[in-house]
Enzyme design. Structure first.
Site, PDB file in Angstrom:
ATOM      1  N   CYS A  34      -7.332  -7.347 -10.962  1.00 52.44           N
ATOM      2  CA  CYS A  34      -6.416  -8.502 -10.875  1.00 52.44           C
ATOM      3  C   CYS A  34      -6.930  -9.677 -11.696  1.00 52.44           C
ATOM      4  CB  CYS A  34      -6.175  -8.899  -9.426  1.00 52.44           C
ATOM      5  SG  CYS A  34      -5.032  -7.769  -8.614  1.00 52.44           S
ATOM      6  N   CYS A  75      -9.643  -8.924  -7.018  1.00 48.69           N
ATOM      7  CA  CYS A  75     -10.421  -7.763  -7.468  1.00 48.69           C
ATOM      8  C   CYS A  75     -10.540  -7.800  -8.991  1.00 48.69           C
ATOM      9  CB  CYS A  75      -9.756  -6.462  -7.008  1.00 48.69           C
ATOM     10  SG  CYS A  75      -8.296  -5.995  -7.963  1.00 48.69           S
ATOM     11  N   CYS A 125      -1.859  -4.754  -5.541  1.00 44.35           N
ATOM     12  CA  CYS A 125      -2.394  -5.999  -4.992  1.00 44.35           C
ATOM     13  C   CYS A 125      -1.333  -7.102  -4.997  1.00 44.35           C
ATOM     14  CB  CYS A 125      -3.584  -6.476  -5.811  1.00 44.35           C
ATOM     15  SG  CYS A 125      -5.101  -5.532  -5.562  1.00 44.35           S
ATOM     16  N   GLU A 148      -1.605 -10.109  -6.124  1.00 43.84           N
ATOM     17  CA  GLU A 148      -1.563 -10.813  -7.411  1.00 43.84           C
ATOM     18  C   GLU A 148      -0.656 -10.075  -8.396  1.00 43.84           C
ATOM     19  OE1 GLU A 148      -4.162  -9.929  -5.599  1.00 43.84           O
ATOM     20  OE2 GLU A 148      -5.857 -11.308  -5.827  1.00 43.84           O
ATOM     21  N   GLU A 190       0.829  -1.206   0.000  1.00 44.22           N
ATOM     22  CA  GLU A 190       0.000   0.000   0.000  1.00 44.22           C
ATOM     23  C   GLU A 190       0.866   1.260   0.000  1.00 44.22           C
ATOM     24  OE1 GLU A 190      -2.821  -0.617   3.212  1.00 44.22           O
ATOM     25  OE2 GLU A 190      -3.888  -2.118   2.000  1.00 44.22           O
TER      26      GLU A 190
HETATM   27  N1  THU Z   1      -5.985  -6.812  -2.123  1.00 46.29           N
HETATM   28  C1  THU Z   1      -5.128  -7.679  -2.725  1.00 46.29           C
HETATM   29  O1  THU Z   1      -3.903  -7.566  -2.586  1.00 46.29           O
HETATM   30  N2  THU Z   1      -5.658  -8.661  -3.484  1.00 46.29           N
HETATM   31  C2  THU Z   1      -6.981  -8.914  -3.644  1.00 46.29           C
HETATM   32  O2  THU Z   1      -7.345  -9.860  -4.334  1.00 46.29           O
HETATM   33  C3  THU Z   1      -7.965  -8.047  -2.985  1.00 46.29           C
HETATM   34  C4  THU Z   1      -7.422  -6.862  -2.282  1.00 46.29           C
HETATM   35  C5  THU Z   1      -5.425  -5.761  -1.263  1.00 46.29           C
HETATM   36  C6  THU Z   1      -5.474  -4.371  -1.815  1.00 46.29           C
HETATM   37  C7  THU Z   1      -5.403  -3.541  -0.538  1.00 46.29           C
HETATM   38  O3  THU Z   1      -4.039  -3.395  -0.168  1.00 46.29           O
HETATM   39  C8  THU Z   1      -6.086  -4.418   0.512  1.00 46.29           C
HETATM   40  O4  THU Z   1      -6.120  -5.730  -0.031  1.00 46.29           O
HETATM   41  C9  THU Z   1      -7.493  -3.966   0.862  1.00 46.29           C
HETATM   42  O5  THU Z   1      -8.267  -3.809  -0.286  1.00 46.29           O
END
Ligand code: THU
Length: 130
Positions: free
Chosen positions: A86, A83, A50, A52, A41
């Site tokens: 991704c 998401c 993310c 992925e 983040e």
């Molecule tokens: N996030 C992921 O890394 N992968 C996913 O498949 C869903 C969400 C992360 C993004 C963000 O840092 C946190 O989860 C909350 O949304």
């Protein structure tokens, strides 16, 4: 090491001080190699990436482009699904029947195919002109 174990392990390194929601992803390519990634983040929220995306970047940096299977792990009541962005990123490198394993830290587990996650994906062929 199983893909889920690899995703659990890399999840520990996630940098998620804003959401406090750590995610780990690990993928196996057709060569058998495993690449992993975690969410990273940023204070400028939209700049976060993310898990992925991190695993895909590691795979491509290593010179590979074919995902055979991918696992995503988070500490959630039910297994999380990638998401929308991704799903499109994974689809670029995975066949429609590629397995996507989704798991919680508590061991709740679910398996989906890439095409179940992203039916009707936009693909390179859509840009082919006659
Ligand atoms: N996030 C992921 O890394 N992968 C996913 O498949 C869903 C969400 C992360 C993004 C963000 O840092 C946190 O989860 C909350 O949304």
């Amino acid at each position: 090491m199983s893909l889920i174990d690899a995703a659990r392990a890399v999840r520990e390194n996630a940098y998620a001080p804003y959401s406090n929601f750590k995610v780990g992803a690990a993928l196996r390519t057709k060569s058998g190699a495993i690449y992993s990634g975690c969410n990273v983040e940023n204070a400028a929220y939209p700049e976060g990436t993310c898990a992925e995306a991190g695993a895909i970047a590691a795979m491509v940096a290593a010179g590979e482009t074919e995902i055979a299977e991918i696992a995503v792990v988070a500490h959630s009541p039910t297994p999380i699904t990638p998401c929308g962005g991704c799903r499109q990123k994974i689809f670029e490198f995975a066949a429609p029947d590629a397995v996507v394993l989704l798991a919680t830290l508590d061991g709740d587990q679910k398996s989906m195919s890439m095409s179940e996650l992203l039916p009707g994906a936009f693909v390179k062929a859509h840009m082919d002109t006659a």
